[in-house]
Design an enzyme around this catalytic site. Sequence first.
Site, PDB file in Angstrom:
ATOM      1  CG  ASN A 110      -1.669   1.312   1.375  1.00 31.88           C
ATOM      2  OD1 ASN A 110      -2.576   1.627   0.616  1.00 31.88           O
ATOM      3  ND2 ASN A 110      -1.256   2.104   2.362  1.00 31.88           N
TER       4      ASN A 110
ATOM      5  CE1 TYR B  41      -0.988   7.519  -6.826  1.00 28.10           C
ATOM      6  CE2 TYR B  41      -2.669   7.663  -8.536  1.00 28.10           C
ATOM      7  CZ  TYR B  41      -2.270   7.247  -7.284  1.00 28.10           C
ATOM      8  OH  TYR B  41      -3.149   6.553  -6.488  1.00 28.10           O
TER       9      TYR B  41
ATOM     10  CE  LYS C 118      -0.542   3.968  -6.887  1.00 27.97           C
ATOM     11  NZ  LYS C 118      -0.190   3.054  -5.791  1.00 27.97           N
TER      12      LYS C 118
END
Length: 269
Positions: free
Chosen positions: A89, A155, A159
């Site tokens: 996470n 980002y 991802k």
Amino acid sequence: MRLDGMVAVVTGAGRGIGQAIALAFAREGARLALAARSANELEGTAKQARDLGAPALVIPTDVTDRNQVDRMAAQVIDRYSAIDILVNNAGVAGPIGPLQDNDPAYWVRTIQVNLIGAYLCCRAVLPAMLERNRGKIINMSGGGSLNGAADMSAYSSTKAAVVRLTECLALELAQTNVCVNAIAPGTIQTRMLEEIQQVYDAAGVEMPSGGWGSLERAADLALFLASEDSGNLSGRLVSAIWDDYSKLPDRIPEIMESDAFQLRRVDLP
């Protein structure tokens, strides 16, 4: 209890989604190993977990540092003698704005945390999982994994890469009882989101959203993927807000024979 006695490593567990997942696991009987850079934040999560009756080991860790990650895994094995679950996470939003204006060092740092950090943690825990031929790895994907997002190139790229890492590792482990899946939690009101929102507000630009989610929904999906409820589901990206994962167990054999819940290429006729 769905995770009774299982050992769960949760990175980025000091706050936000990581904390919510750790506490959901604690309620279901897991023994926790909590990792993040901030020891103070981890201690706060650990206290709440212990109040719920769950053992909680605090291990301050920078997931971009291979030596620290390897030491973390060794400490977990030393304390609990097993690792059943890994939740990757830990993550950062990275630079926000047009690519040509981004700080290159921060762009690279985003890759190091979001992608390389997940790789290093998977690498560190896999020997323990393979030795016992069981394990559940959950990687945190998110905005930009399936659709690009302007002004968030670092980002979004990481991802999407996390999802592909998930799929590749699942294929490598297909003949084992170690399953690897990814979560798209949706847009959730966390400190990271607040920081992103401030940048967009300052620029006078509306922040993109992949749909509003919640800490509770993200944690519940993580619990589903960490438990035996998810069976041998592996190599999939499941959305906490768009997918009715409660209906997945009856369809797992069908899903595993298809490209459902994967990064897919659609060929034009």
